[in-house]
Design an enzyme around this catalytic site. Sequence first.
Site, PDB file in Angstrom:
ATOM      1  N   TRP A 273      25.023   8.403  17.261  1.00  0.00           N
ATOM      2  CA  TRP A 273      24.612   7.800  18.638  1.00  0.00           C
ATOM      3  C   TRP A 273      25.698   8.384  19.779  1.00  0.00           C
ATOM      4  O   TRP A 273      25.026   8.767  20.800  1.00  0.00           O
ATOM      5  CB  TRP A 273      24.586   6.578  18.676  1.00  0.00           C
ATOM      6  CG  TRP A 273      23.463   5.951  18.300  1.00  0.00           C
ATOM      7  CD1 TRP A 273      23.147   5.143  17.103  1.00  0.00           C
ATOM      8  CD2 TRP A 273      22.305   5.563  18.924  1.00  0.00           C
ATOM      9  NE1 TRP A 273      21.621   4.699  17.121  1.00  0.00           N
ATOM     10  CE2 TRP A 273      21.144   4.961  18.283  1.00  0.00           C
ATOM     11  CE3 TRP A 273      21.893   6.073  20.346  1.00  0.00           C
ATOM     12  CZ2 TRP A 273      19.956   4.760  18.524  1.00  0.00           C
ATOM     13  CZ3 TRP A 273      20.503   5.595  20.702  1.00  0.00           C
ATOM     14  CH2 TRP A 273      19.522   5.278  19.877  1.00  0.00           C
ATOM     15  N   ASN A 336      29.914  -4.783  20.061  1.00  0.00           N
ATOM     16  CA  ASN A 336      28.672  -4.161  20.674  1.00  0.00           C
ATOM     17  C   ASN A 336      27.633  -5.000  20.767  1.00  0.00           C
ATOM     18  O   ASN A 336      26.495  -4.598  21.523  1.00  0.00           O
ATOM     19  CB  ASN A 336      28.360  -2.883  19.551  1.00  0.00           C
ATOM     20  CG  ASN A 336      27.572  -1.954  19.962  1.00  0.00           C
ATOM     21  OD1 ASN A 336      27.367  -1.494  21.080  1.00  0.00           O
ATOM     22  ND2 ASN A 336      26.395  -1.746  19.147  1.00  0.00           N
TER      23      ASN A 336
END
Length: 461
Positions: A273, A336
């Site tokens: 990512w 996150n």
Amino acid sequence: MHIHWFRRDLRLTDNTSLHAAAQKRMEVVPVFILSEWRANHLWTGLGRQQFLCGCLESLAKNLAHIGGRLIIRQGGAVAELRKLIRETRASSIYTNRDPDPFGRKMEEAVAKMADEEGCQLVLCQDIAIHERDEVRTGTGGVFRVFTPYAKAWRRLPKPGLLPKLTEIRTPENILSLPLPTVETWGLDGRVDIVEPGEHAARTRMKNFLRSKIFQYYATRNLPSINGGSRLSQDLRWGLLSPREVYLRCARAAADGDAAGRKSAEIFINELIWREFYLQILWHFPGVLDSDFNPKYARVEWKSDEKSFAKWCAGETGFPIVDAAMRQLNSTGYMHNRLRMITAMFLTKDLHIHWREGERYFMQKLVDGEIASNNGGWQWSAGTGADAAPYFRIQNPWLQTARFDPEGKFILRWVPELAGVDPSRFAQPTAIALSRNYLPPMVDHHREREITLDMFQKALVS
């Protein structure tokens, strides 16, 4: 003589540019150029600069250990490197190239200056395992969706690690500024950041690989136990090379049982990512100023300074949002899962443009990475590459029930709620949960409907 220009690669281990410069068997001048930004600059937050100072102190010690010396200068990169070329008569400047548009523009200016001085700028690949045009679609196009990008990324051969650097010779007569402190940028105070420096980063990596990586799938979304790797700032500042992190994780995945392999692969996906967003920024630098998906450019976001200030301070009346923002403000870090919750709250509950939150995070986050930060904010807002659809709106109450059901994380950061039954933290309410706490500033269900209407109007206008 060669100059090695440190930027976001503050390590000796597996550093492509530094290794290339040192291999020439000539004297090397390792230099870091401090910005002249002041305290109110977008990227000059206290935690970030405090972490940078610690990293530079560590780097200076590590260089001294192998015979080198870190040179500190301050000013514009072009002017300071020109001075250093003339002082040292260096024939080359080595540096690891930057993927963002600001770094690229600076590299162009430095290359022009170096050519004027009869010096060569050598740009090396280091910040990403695969960068720029390496990962392409079958027709040679740019990936806009993560899953096919990840499949193509995984198929490419991966580079190995460079040999350990054991010696650097730096001339003694080169002037250097002292190592910086936060006062260098007009800042004052301290933030409770993680330990900076390459040694600390390597310790974090070893601890993660020893056991936490095998529970990553099960624990990564639980902020109360910090089930993440905590390596994000180490990748951002280049205390660890992405190659080494990937190769060590891949080795761990191969050695684990089925559950452990699944967890390790999920973490490797996070590394991919990071590179996905880096290549999005490379090919579409306009994402820093506008929506990646242009069909949402007509969304009418609100301008609400008071609501934005409450969000920044962690005073929204939504316990999970407030705890997350207070963690960010106190430590320069946010879990996150909480980044998604707080970002969706700002954009979908308060209807404030993602750019406002993106800027705030970039100043506060020690691990603030331009590409990932932008990608994450646009994902949450529903405007970005491979983003959550605009109608997928996280409910802060339900997110609390799923990821902090006992309120352990919330109570760590919102002491006003001590003594309140934690089950109430996940129950929608219009009143304050305690006498010392604020009532929720909005009704989530109502704001969700407003968001849907905002996006639908933009799509038909």
